[in-house]
Design a protein around this motif. Structure first.
Motif: not given
Length: 149
Positions: A44-45, A58-61, A82-83, A145-147
């Protein structure tokens, strides 16, 4: 005892040779550090492909459920989430044995202009109790950051 002429000559030598050499070494070190830095992002970022350019990141999740697909040869595709957001990933290689759906993962590579992250390297957590710091941080940032609406 050094004469004023010798002191002046030593000062000139210092200013013309030693100081520029030191400045050059510092500059080379800073360039090397900036070229080897790899930033970690949550899906999401993650900046747009245009913003990232040709830079390694790097992409983490977590590997999204029902997204892990094996293709021809060693080509594997999956989605890192990341949801809040998901990013499709393509990897050509042998995945670590612990890579599974709903498990923490870090993929390092480049974002393609088509929105597919092309991973050069994939890392997975190595036991049941360990979670990579990048994955934890990425998931925490996404939760703060919330939904997404």
């Amino acid at each position: 005892m050094a004469t004023p002429y010798e002191k002046r000559r030593q000062r000139k030598l210092f200013l013309t040779i030693v100081l520029p050499a030191f400045a050059g070494a510092v500059a080379l070190s800073l360039v090397a550090i900036s070229q080897t830095q790899v930033y970690a992002y949550a899906p999401s970022t993650l900046p747009s492909p245009q913003e990232l350019g040709d830079r390694d990141v790097r992409l983490a999740g977590l590997v999204a459920e029902d997204s892990l697909r094996t293709g021809a040869d060693t080509n594997v595709t999956f989605t890192i989430t990341d949801g809040k957001a998901g990013v499709p990933v393509s990897f050509d290689g042998i995945l670590p044995a612990l890579v599974a759906e709903n498990e923490g993962i870090i993929a390092q590579g480049k974002m393609g202009p088509d929105g597919i992250f092309r991973a050069d390297n994939v890392l997975a957590r190595h036991d049941e109790n360990y979670e990579a710091p990048e994955v934890i941080k990425a998931l925490e940032e996404a939760a703060e950051q919330g939904p997404a609406y």
